[in-house]
Design an enzyme around this catalytic site. Structure first.
Site, short mmCIF file in Angstrom:
data_model
loop_
_atom_site.label_atom_id
_atom_site.label_comp_id
_atom_site.label_asym_id
_atom_site.label_seq_id
_atom_site.Cartn_x
_atom_site.Cartn_y
_atom_site.Cartn_z
N THR A 241 -9.11 17.80 25.82
CA THR A 241 -7.86 18.33 25.74
C THR A 241 -6.83 17.69 24.85
OG1 THR A 241 -6.83 17.49 27.78
CG2 THR A 241 -8.43 19.46 27.85
N ASP B 101 -8.76 -0.59 21.60
CA ASP B 101 -10.08 -0.98 21.55
C ASP B 101 -9.97 -2.31 20.72
OD1 ASP B 101 -11.47 0.63 23.17
OD2 ASP B 101 -11.78 2.09 21.68
N ASP C 226 -8.27 2.90 17.04
CA ASP C 226 -7.90 3.02 18.48
C ASP C 226 -7.33 1.61 18.69
OD1 ASP C 226 -8.20 2.27 21.49
OD2 ASP C 226 -8.84 4.25 21.37
N ARG D 203 -5.94 9.41 27.69
CA ARG D 203 -6.15 10.89 26.97
C ARG D 203 -7.37 11.50 27.33
NH1 ARG D 203 -5.61 11.20 20.46
NH2 ARG D 203 -7.43 9.92 20.74
#
Length: 208
Positions: A107, A202, A199, A103
């Site tokens: 944006t 992670d 996340d 990602r």
């Protein structure tokens, strides 16, 4: 097509543990695999069966086996890899492909960097794996790539989704059934699911 939220008590319990910020890397990784197995059980409920005759230690018997449906698992790198072993526990004969997307933090749009799929992907039912259905961009792009290679029967399997991601995927691919362990409230300004679990990549690999 409305998303299928799997509300099995064991799955919901494990998702609660997954959300907890105190859950360590190894336990988090194990939980992702266990939840993936439970989701796989639900997502394969419609596999066709055929009747065969076998000999038990007692007598001959008519029983049912899978009717030879070909399956493929396609995790979206990297977090989707955390779900792969749990899925293969139930369907070890499935072929595996990989799609690499990350990602763009500015944006929030997915950027492709890798795609390797089974050569006969067009002949297989495909299960796309990604723990988080957030903006939906990665799932939409991955499924578009798979469809371009001829696949027609595709399902998306995730641990947690946001309404925005579900809507984006339904709009782009209305024929794709979505399976989730939980549907959360919304996305924050950074594109994270709230309340979410942080996340997933992670936390699976201990990189943060």
């Amino acid at each position: 097509m409305n998303p299928m939220i799997v509300e099995h008590p064991l799955l919901q319990h494990k998702i609660s543990l997954l959300r907890n910020k105190q859950t360590g890397t190894k336990e988090f990784r194990d939980l992702v695999g266990e939840i993936a197995t439970l989701l796989c059980y639900e997502a394969t409920r419609d596999l066709p069966l055929e009747e065969v005759q076998i000999e038990t230690p007692i007598t001959m018997a008519k029983t049912k086996v899978l009717a030879g449906r070909k399956l493929a698992l396609v995790p979206i790198l990297r977090a989707g890899m955390g779900m792969l072993d749990g899925m293969l526990t139930l369907i070890p004969a499935a072929k595996v492909g990989f799609i690499g997307l990350y990602r763009n933090e500015e944006t929030l749009q997915p950027v492709e960097y890798f795609c390797k799929l089974p050569t006969d992907i067009s002949e297989r039912d495909v299960l796309v794996l990604d723990p988080m259905l957030a903006t939906g961009g990665s799932a939409v792009d991955a499924i578009t790539m798979i469809k371009k290679r001829g696949a027609k029967h595709i399902k998306f399997i995730g641990l947690i989704g946001a309404p925005e991601g579900v809507e984006a995927l339904r709009t782009a691919h209305p024929d794709v059934q979505i399976y989730l362990g939980a549907l959360d409230e919304y996305l924050d300004q950074k594109g994270y699911i709230v309340p979410g679990l942080g996340d997933a990549g992670d936390r699976i690999y201990g990189t943060k």
